[in-house]
Design a protein around this motif. Structure first.
Motif, PDB file in Angstrom:
ATOM      1  N   THR A  69      34.369   6.524  34.951  1.00 14.65           N
ATOM      2  CA  THR A  69      34.593   7.458  36.056  1.00 14.65           C
ATOM      3  C   THR A  69      36.083   7.573  36.338  1.00 14.65           C
ATOM      4  OG1 THR A  69      34.382   5.703  37.692  1.00 14.65           O
ATOM      5  CG2 THR A  69      32.379   6.919  37.138  1.00 14.65           C
ATOM      6  N   SER A  70      36.451   8.619  37.050  1.00 19.37           N
ATOM      7  CA  SER A  70      37.844   8.846  37.389  1.00 19.37           C
ATOM      8  C   SER A  70      37.937   9.335  38.830  1.00 19.37           C
ATOM      9  CB  SER A  70      38.452   9.894  36.450  1.00 19.37           C
ATOM     10  OG  SER A  70      39.772  10.199  36.847  1.00 19.37           O
ATOM     11  N   LEU A  71      38.994   8.971  39.501  1.00 18.96           N
ATOM     12  CA  LEU A  71      39.227   9.462  40.858  1.00 18.96           C
ATOM     13  C   LEU A  71      39.774  10.878  40.861  1.00 18.96           C
ATOM     14  CD1 LEU A  71      40.801   6.255  42.443  1.00 18.96           C
ATOM     15  CD2 LEU A  71      38.445   7.069  42.597  1.00 18.96           C
ATOM     16  N   SER A  72      40.250  11.329  39.711  1.00 18.80           N
ATOM     17  CA  SER A  72      40.824  12.663  39.583  1.00 18.80           C
ATOM     18  C   SER A  72      39.852  13.600  38.875  1.00 18.80           C
ATOM     19  CB  SER A  72      42.127  12.588  38.787  1.00 18.80           C
ATOM     20  OG  SER A  72      42.699  13.864  38.640  1.00 18.80           O
ATOM     21  N   ALA A  73      39.900  14.867  39.247  1.00 19.54           N
ATOM     22  CA  ALA A  73      39.035  15.864  38.609  1.00 19.54           C
ATOM     23  C   ALA A  73      39.673  16.477  37.370  1.00 19.54           C
ATOM     24  CB  ALA A  73      38.685  16.962  39.606  1.00 19.54           C
ATOM     25  N   VAL A  74      41.004  16.346  37.244  1.00 24.63           N
ATOM     26  CA  VAL A  74      41.730  16.919  36.110  1.00 24.63           C
ATOM     27  C   VAL A  74      42.732  15.913  35.560  1.00 24.63           C
ATOM     28  CG1 VAL A  74      41.486  19.324  36.860  1.00 24.63           C
ATOM     29  CG2 VAL A  74      43.446  18.005  37.599  1.00 24.63           C
ATOM     30  N   LEU A  98      46.543  15.308  33.256  1.00 20.54           N
ATOM     31  CA  LEU A  98      47.902  15.821  33.441  1.00 20.54           C
ATOM     32  C   LEU A  98      48.095  17.240  32.925  1.00 20.54           C
ATOM     33  CD1 LEU A  98      50.184  12.732  32.709  1.00 20.54           C
ATOM     34  CD2 LEU A  98      49.670  13.816  34.896  1.00 20.54           C
ATOM     35  N   ALA A  99      47.254  17.665  32.006  1.00 28.98           N
ATOM     36  CA  ALA A  99      47.342  19.028  31.477  1.00 28.98           C
ATOM     37  C   ALA A  99      46.480  20.008  32.277  1.00 28.98           C
ATOM     38  CB  ALA A  99      46.915  19.054  30.016  1.00 28.98           C
ATOM     39  N   GLY A 100      45.742  19.495  33.265  1.00 29.90           N
ATOM     40  CA  GLY A 100      44.869  20.352  34.065  1.00 29.90           C
ATOM     41  C   GLY A 100      43.473  20.505  33.490  1.00 29.90           C
ATOM     42  N   SER A 101      43.174  19.773  32.421  1.00 30.39           N
ATOM     43  CA  SER A 101      41.838  19.827  31.821  1.00 30.39           C
ATOM     44  C   SER A 101      40.864  18.993  32.643  1.00 30.39           C
ATOM     45  CB  SER A 101      41.873  19.271  30.390  1.00 30.39           C
ATOM     46  OG  SER A 101      42.696  20.069  29.577  1.00 30.39           O
ATOM     47  N   PRO A 102      39.609  19.411  32.720  1.00 29.99           N
ATOM     48  CA  PRO A 102      38.635  18.634  33.475  1.00 29.99           C
ATOM     49  C   PRO A 102      38.451  17.233  32.889  1.00 29.99           C
ATOM     50  CG  PRO A 102      37.673  20.688  32.669  1.00 29.99           C
ATOM     51  CD  PRO A 102      39.041  20.586  32.099  1.00 29.99           C
ATOM     52  N   VAL A 103      38.335  16.263  33.760  1.00 28.19           N
ATOM     53  CA  VAL A 103      38.074  14.887  33.343  1.00 28.19           C
ATOM     54  C   VAL A 103      36.567  14.715  33.226  1.00 28.19           C
ATOM     55  CG1 VAL A 103      38.322  12.470  34.084  1.00 28.19           C
ATOM     56  CG2 VAL A 103      40.211  14.074  34.387  1.00 28.19           C
ATOM     57  N   SER A 104      36.155  13.734  32.512  1.00 31.02           N
ATOM     58  CA  SER A 104      34.738  13.427  32.245  1.00 31.02           C
ATOM     59  C   SER A 104      34.088  14.455  31.331  1.00 31.02           C
ATOM     60  CB  SER A 104      33.942  13.282  33.544  1.00 31.02           C
ATOM     61  OG  SER A 104      34.413  12.195  34.286  1.00 31.02           O
ATOM     62  N   GLN A 105      34.725  14.694  30.197  1.00 34.39           N
ATOM     63  CA  GLN A 105      34.128  15.492  29.137  1.00 34.39           C
ATOM     64  C   GLN A 105      33.437  14.533  28.179  1.00 34.39           C
ATOM     65  OE1 GLN A 105      36.860  18.272  27.336  1.00 34.39           O
ATOM     66  NE2 GLN A 105      38.010  18.460  29.217  1.00 34.39           N
ATOM     67  N   ASP A 106      32.526  15.039  27.374  1.00 37.24           N
ATOM     68  CA  ASP A 106      31.828  14.207  26.405  1.00 37.24           C
ATOM     69  C   ASP A 106      32.631  14.151  25.117  1.00 37.24           C
ATOM     70  OD1 ASP A 106      29.974  12.707  25.055  1.00 37.24           O
ATOM     71  OD2 ASP A 106      28.540  14.325  24.796  1.00 37.24           O
ATOM     72  N   GLY A 107      33.733  13.434  25.137  1.00 36.40           N
ATOM     73  CA  GLY A 107      34.647  13.391  23.996  1.00 36.40           C
ATOM     74  C   GLY A 107      34.100  12.715  22.765  1.00 36.40           C
ATOM     75  N   ASP A 117      38.148   9.515  29.930  1.00 37.57           N
ATOM     76  CA  ASP A 117      38.906   8.773  28.930  1.00 37.57           C
ATOM     77  C   ASP A 117      39.929   7.885  29.625  1.00 37.57           C
ATOM     78  OD1 ASP A 117      37.545  10.291  27.074  1.00 37.57           O
ATOM     79  OD2 ASP A 117      39.223  11.627  26.669  1.00 37.57           O
ATOM     80  N   SER A 118      40.333   6.825  28.950  1.00 38.36           N
ATOM     81  CA  SER A 118      41.450   6.002  29.413  1.00 38.36           C
ATOM     82  C   SER A 118      42.719   6.685  28.933  1.00 38.36           C
ATOM     83  CB  SER A 118      41.368   4.595  28.816  1.00 38.36           C
ATOM     84  OG  SER A 118      40.232   3.926  29.284  1.00 38.36           O
ATOM     85  N   GLY A 119      43.620   6.963  29.829  1.00 40.97           N
ATOM     86  CA  GLY A 119      44.871   7.593  29.450  1.00 40.97           C
ATOM     87  C   GLY A 119      45.179   8.797  30.317  1.00 40.97           C
ATOM     88  N   ALA A 120      46.282   9.435  30.012  1.00 41.91           N
ATOM     89  CA  ALA A 120      46.778  10.544  30.825  1.00 41.91           C
ATOM     90  C   ALA A 120      46.090  11.869  30.517  1.00 41.91           C
ATOM     91  CB  ALA A 120      48.275  10.701  30.620  1.00 41.91           C
ATOM     92  N   TYR A 121      45.528  11.992  29.310  1.00 47.44           N
ATOM     93  CA  TYR A 121      44.920  13.246  28.887  1.00 47.44           C
ATOM     94  C   TYR A 121      43.486  13.019  28.432  1.00 47.44           C
ATOM     95  CZ  TYR A 121      49.753  14.800  28.813  1.00 47.44           C
ATOM     96  OH  TYR A 121      51.029  15.100  29.182  1.00 47.44           O
ATOM     97  N   GLU A 122      42.615  13.937  28.779  1.00 45.02           N
ATOM     98  CA  GLU A 122      41.211  13.883  28.381  1.00 45.02           C
ATOM     99  C   GLU A 122      41.049  14.517  26.999  1.00 45.02           C
ATOM    100  OE1 GLU A 122      37.116  12.987  29.329  1.00 45.02           O
ATOM    101  OE2 GLU A 122      38.997  12.364  30.214  1.00 45.02           O
TER     102      GLU A 122
END
Length: 57
Positions: A21-26, A28-37, A46-51
């Motif tokens: 889970t993430s506290l942020s919805a996006v 650093l690039a503005g992409s949605p967090v919690s995608q099925d990568g 994902d762990s890191g700055a970019y999803e």
């Protein structure tokens, strides 16, 4: 040693869907967090700055 300039994840990164889970919805690039990568049917952050957005799923 210089740090890499590009911190985007690649398809083989162990950081994909690792955070859960993430506290942020996006990221650093503005992409949605919690995608099925990892394409396992469950979206997680994902762990890191970019999803990572897999082109495979």
């Amino acid at each position: 040693m210089n740090a890499p300039a590009d911190l985007h994840l690649t398809g083989t990164s162990p950081a994909i869907d690792r955070a859960g889970t993430s506290l942020s919805a996006v990221d650093l690039a503005g992409s949605p967090v919690s995608q099925d990568g990892d394409c396992n049917g469950t979206a997680a952050a994902d762990s890191g700055a970019y999803e990572f957005d897999s082109p495979s799923c």
